[in-house]
Design a protein around this motif. Structure first.
Motif, PDB file in Angstrom:
ATOM      1  N   LEU A   1       0.681  -1.555  -0.533  1.00 18.94           N
ATOM      2  CA  LEU A   1       0.080   0.205   0.339  1.00 18.94           C
ATOM      3  C   LEU A   1       0.534   1.697  -0.051  1.00 18.94           C
ATOM      4  O   LEU A   1       2.251   0.777   0.459  1.00 18.94           O
ATOM      5  CB  LEU A   1      -0.982  -0.176   1.191  1.00 18.94           C
ATOM      6  CG  LEU A   1      -2.096  -1.275   0.822  1.00 18.94           C
ATOM      7  CD1 LEU A   1      -2.716  -1.604   2.540  1.00 18.94           C
ATOM      8  CD2 LEU A   1      -2.777  -1.396  -0.226  1.00 18.94           C
ATOM      9  N   LYS A   2       0.497   2.417  -0.609  1.00 14.86           N
ATOM     10  CA  LYS A   2       0.898   3.636  -1.132  1.00 14.86           C
ATOM     11  C   LYS A   2       1.236   4.301   0.552  1.00 14.86           C
ATOM     12  O   LYS A   2      -0.683   4.653   0.819  1.00 14.86           O
ATOM     13  CB  LYS A   2       1.208   4.195  -1.958  1.00 14.86           C
ATOM     14  CG  LYS A   2       1.356   2.888  -3.706  1.00 14.86           C
ATOM     15  CD  LYS A   2       0.851   3.441  -4.768  1.00 14.86           C
ATOM     16  CE  LYS A   2       1.580   3.046  -5.875  1.00 14.86           C
ATOM     17  NZ  LYS A   2       1.450   4.243  -6.905  1.00 14.86           N
ATOM     18  N   LYS A   3       1.875   5.631   0.618  1.00  8.24           N
ATOM     19  CA  LYS A   3       0.832   6.502   1.465  1.00  8.24           C
ATOM     20  C   LYS A   3      -0.675   7.556   1.023  1.00  8.24           C
ATOM     21  O   LYS A   3      -1.125   6.817   0.211  1.00  8.24           O
ATOM     22  CB  LYS A   3       1.683   7.844   1.312  1.00  8.24           C
ATOM     23  CG  LYS A   3       1.665   9.120   2.392  1.00  8.24           C
ATOM     24  CD  LYS A   3       2.257  10.179   1.953  1.00  8.24           C
ATOM     25  CE  LYS A   3       2.430  11.247   3.424  1.00  8.24           C
ATOM     26  NZ  LYS A   3       0.423  12.031   3.063  1.00  8.24           N
ATOM     27  N   GLY A   4      -1.100   7.548   2.157  1.00  8.70           N
ATOM     28  CA  GLY A   4      -2.916   7.579   2.195  1.00  8.70           C
ATOM     29  C   GLY A   4      -3.898   6.133   1.846  1.00  8.70           C
ATOM     30  O   GLY A   4      -5.202   6.596   1.778  1.00  8.70           O
ATOM     31  N   GLU A   5      -3.037   5.015   1.268  1.00  3.94           N
ATOM     32  CA  GLU A   5      -3.945   3.954   0.705  1.00  3.94           C
ATOM     33  C   GLU A   5      -4.607   2.905   2.419  1.00  3.94           C
ATOM     34  O   GLU A   5      -2.983   3.300   2.909  1.00  3.94           O
ATOM     35  CB  GLU A   5      -3.840   2.991  -0.420  1.00  3.94           C
ATOM     36  CG  GLU A   5      -3.475   3.631  -1.360  1.00  3.94           C
ATOM     37  CD  GLU A   5      -2.770   2.421  -2.687  1.00  3.94           C
ATOM     38  OE1 GLU A   5      -3.328   3.149  -3.581  1.00  3.94           O
ATOM     39  OE2 GLU A   5      -1.752   2.440  -2.352  1.00  3.94           O
ATOM     40  N   ILE A   6      -5.694   2.818   2.331  1.00  2.00           N
ATOM     41  CA  ILE A   6      -5.958   1.831   3.728  1.00  2.00           C
ATOM     42  C   ILE A   6      -6.333   0.245   3.068  1.00  2.00           C
ATOM     43  O   ILE A   6      -6.324  -0.358   4.105  1.00  2.00           O
ATOM     44  CB  ILE A   6      -6.769   3.007   3.841  1.00  2.00           C
ATOM     45  CG1 ILE A   6      -8.087   2.719   3.389  1.00  2.00           C
ATOM     46  CG2 ILE A   6      -6.266   3.764   4.465  1.00  2.00           C
ATOM     47  CD1 ILE A   6      -9.557   3.837   4.499  1.00  2.00           C
ATOM     48  N   PHE A   7      -6.511  -0.371   2.618  1.00  2.00           N
ATOM     49  CA  PHE A   7      -7.554  -0.796   2.308  1.00  2.00           C
ATOM     50  C   PHE A   7      -7.242  -1.959   0.762  1.00  2.00           C
ATOM     51  O   PHE A   7      -7.544  -1.259   0.197  1.00  2.00           O
ATOM     52  CB  PHE A   7      -8.469  -1.800   2.909  1.00  2.00           C
ATOM     53  CG  PHE A   7      -9.674  -1.020   2.362  1.00  2.00           C
ATOM     54  CD1 PHE A   7     -10.812  -0.724   1.103  1.00  2.00           C
ATOM     55  CD2 PHE A   7     -10.344   0.217   3.877  1.00  2.00           C
ATOM     56  CE1 PHE A   7     -11.585  -0.199   1.264  1.00  2.00           C
ATOM     57  CE2 PHE A   7     -11.291   1.167   2.965  1.00  2.00           C
ATOM     58  CZ  PHE A   7     -12.484   1.106   2.247  1.00  2.00           C
ATOM     59  N   GLY A   8      -7.802  -2.754   0.049  1.00  2.00           N
ATOM     60  CA  GLY A   8      -7.959  -3.661  -0.559  1.00  2.00           C
ATOM     61  C   GLY A   8      -9.411  -4.546  -1.005  1.00  2.00           C
ATOM     62  O   GLY A   8      -9.892  -4.386   0.099  1.00  2.00           O
ATOM     63  N   ALA A   9      -9.663  -4.667  -2.421  1.00  2.00           N
ATOM     64  CA  ALA A   9     -11.042  -5.507  -2.268  1.00  2.00           C
ATOM     65  C   ALA A   9     -10.551  -6.265  -3.478  1.00  2.00           C
ATOM     66  O   ALA A   9     -10.058  -5.932  -4.393  1.00  2.00           O
ATOM     67  CB  ALA A   9     -12.319  -4.257  -2.971  1.00  2.00           C
ATOM     68  N   ILE A  10     -11.838  -7.579  -3.461  1.00  2.00           N
ATOM     69  CA  ILE A  10     -11.705  -7.737  -4.709  1.00  2.00           C
ATOM     70  C   ILE A  10     -12.897  -8.662  -5.178  1.00  2.00           C
ATOM     71  O   ILE A  10     -14.117  -8.009  -4.665  1.00  2.00           O
ATOM     72  CB  ILE A  10     -11.070 -10.093  -3.948  1.00  2.00           C
ATOM     73  CG1 ILE A  10      -9.274  -9.778  -3.077  1.00  2.00           C
ATOM     74  CG2 ILE A  10     -11.071 -10.605  -5.297  1.00  2.00           C
ATOM     75  CD1 ILE A  10      -8.549  -8.997  -4.628  1.00  2.00           C
ATOM     76  N   ALA A  11     -12.200  -8.594  -7.312  1.00  2.00           N
ATOM     77  CA  ALA A  11     -14.215  -8.631  -7.754  1.00  2.00           C
ATOM     78  C   ALA A  11     -13.469  -9.408  -8.933  1.00  2.00           C
ATOM     79  O   ALA A  11     -12.530  -9.768  -9.209  1.00  2.00           O
ATOM     80  CB  ALA A  11     -14.619  -6.813  -8.303  1.00  2.00           C
ATOM     81  N   ASN A  12     -14.444  -9.785  -9.595  1.00  2.00           N
ATOM     82  CA  ASN A  12     -15.108 -10.905 -10.885  1.00  2.00           C
ATOM     83  C   ASN A  12     -15.350  -9.729 -11.465  1.00  2.00           C
ATOM     84  O   ASN A  12     -16.572  -9.686 -11.588  1.00  2.00           O
ATOM     85  CB  ASN A  12     -15.031 -12.403 -10.452  1.00  2.00           C
ATOM     86  CG  ASN A  12     -15.531 -13.135 -11.690  1.00  2.00           C
ATOM     87  OD1 ASN A  12     -14.422 -12.575 -12.505  1.00  2.00           O
ATOM     88  ND2 ASN A  12     -16.275 -14.170 -11.841  1.00  2.00           N
ATOM     89  N   ASN A  13     -14.505 -10.330 -12.812  1.00  2.00           N
ATOM     90  CA  ASN A  13     -15.065  -8.826 -13.789  1.00  2.00           C
ATOM     91  C   ASN A  13     -16.345 -10.556 -14.982  1.00  2.00           C
ATOM     92  O   ASN A  13     -16.614  -9.490 -15.420  1.00  2.00           O
ATOM     93  CB  ASN A  13     -14.521  -8.095 -14.714  1.00  2.00           C
ATOM     94  CG  ASN A  13     -13.517  -9.586 -14.638  1.00  2.00           C
ATOM     95  OD1 ASN A  13     -14.122 -10.528 -15.665  1.00  2.00           O
ATOM     96  ND2 ASN A  13     -11.939  -8.985 -15.670  1.00  2.00           N
TER      97      ASN A  13
END
Length: 253
Positions: free
Chosen positions: A54-66
């Motif tokens: 994660l970069k500065k200011g980023e706090i979490f991630g999410a996953i999706a299926n297109n």
């Protein structure tokens, strides 16, 4: 000067952030093959470990299926921190006997999308098109170039149980009026130490049968080896499970 620009729903709720709020917005959209996405095969399993710094200011991630795969399943990792977004890609490998190589199938590479969210300042648009809303001190509160995170709901729970066989709970979600949903896990794996010889873990998992459907579960359950090499259990014991998911509308991502 009053720089507030408010957009309300019929019941009076704000659609855009107020001037003192830091809007959670999409900072990066990645694939498994993007720069900064680290992949490591977990020996002796059918699992890939995935990490994104994660970069500065980023706090979490999410996953999706297109929607390009009907067999996408991930487990979210307890090692997620302020510096990393981590998850496991389950049941997703091809083995090439001629090269003795384990690889991720191209269908899953094409289907899995990784979204990183943050609250750092939104940069002003350089294209000259779109919509931007500024605060009194000139910060961008909203930009059409950086879609905000829109939550659809949460699924959570925890309970104690007596271990005799691996058990778990799951729930299906379907959003026919959305083109794509993503899953954020805010409470994943939990460890239960049993004496000094072994440990069991329960993983919060998400299985995507389609772009707008997901099955959330805590059913992935496995033993892990401690340094002394012992694992297993001879008598029933009590353990705790906990999971918490946030579903978001990823139709505009």
């Amino acid at each position: 000067m009053n720089a507030n620009f408010n957009v309300f729903t019929e019941d009076g709720k704000n659609l855009l952030p107020l001037h003192e709020q830091a809007p959670i917005h999409l900072t990066r959209k990645l694939t498994l093959m993007s720069d900064g996405v680290t992949k490591s095969w977990i020996e002796g399993s059918d699992t890939w470990g995935i990490e994104v710094a994660l970069k500065k200011g980023e706090i979490f991630g999410a996953i999706a299926n297109n929607g390009k795969s009907t067999d996408l399943m991930v487990a979210f990792s307890f090692t997620q921190s302020n510096e990393q977004f981590c998850f496991f890609l389950l049941n997703a490998f091809d083995y090439k006997e001629e090269t003795d190589e384990v690889v991720i199938p191209q269908t899953l590479i094409d289907a899995l999308e990784i979204y990183i969210f943050g609250v750092d300042d939104i940069p002003a648009s350089e294209s000259g098109t779109g919509l931007e809303v500024y605060s009194e001190d000139g910060k961008v509160l909203f930009s059409s170039a950086f879609p905000p995170m829109n939550a659809l709901g949460k699924y959570e729970g925890s309970y104690w149980g007596k271990f005799t066989q691996p058990q778990g709970k799951s729930e299906d979600f379907s959003f026919e009026n959305r083109t794509k949903i993503a899953v954020v896990c805010t409470c994943g794996i939990q460890y239960t130490f049993l004496g000094t010889n072994y440990v069991y873990e329960t993983r919060s998992t998400a299985k995507f049968p389609a772009a707008n459907k997901v099955t959330l579960s805590d059913t992935a359950f496995q033993s892990a080896f401690l340094p002394d090499g012992n694992n297993g259990v001879d008598t029933p014991f009590f353990w705790q499970r906990a999971w918490r998911f946030l579903l978001i509308d990823a139709s505009n991502f």
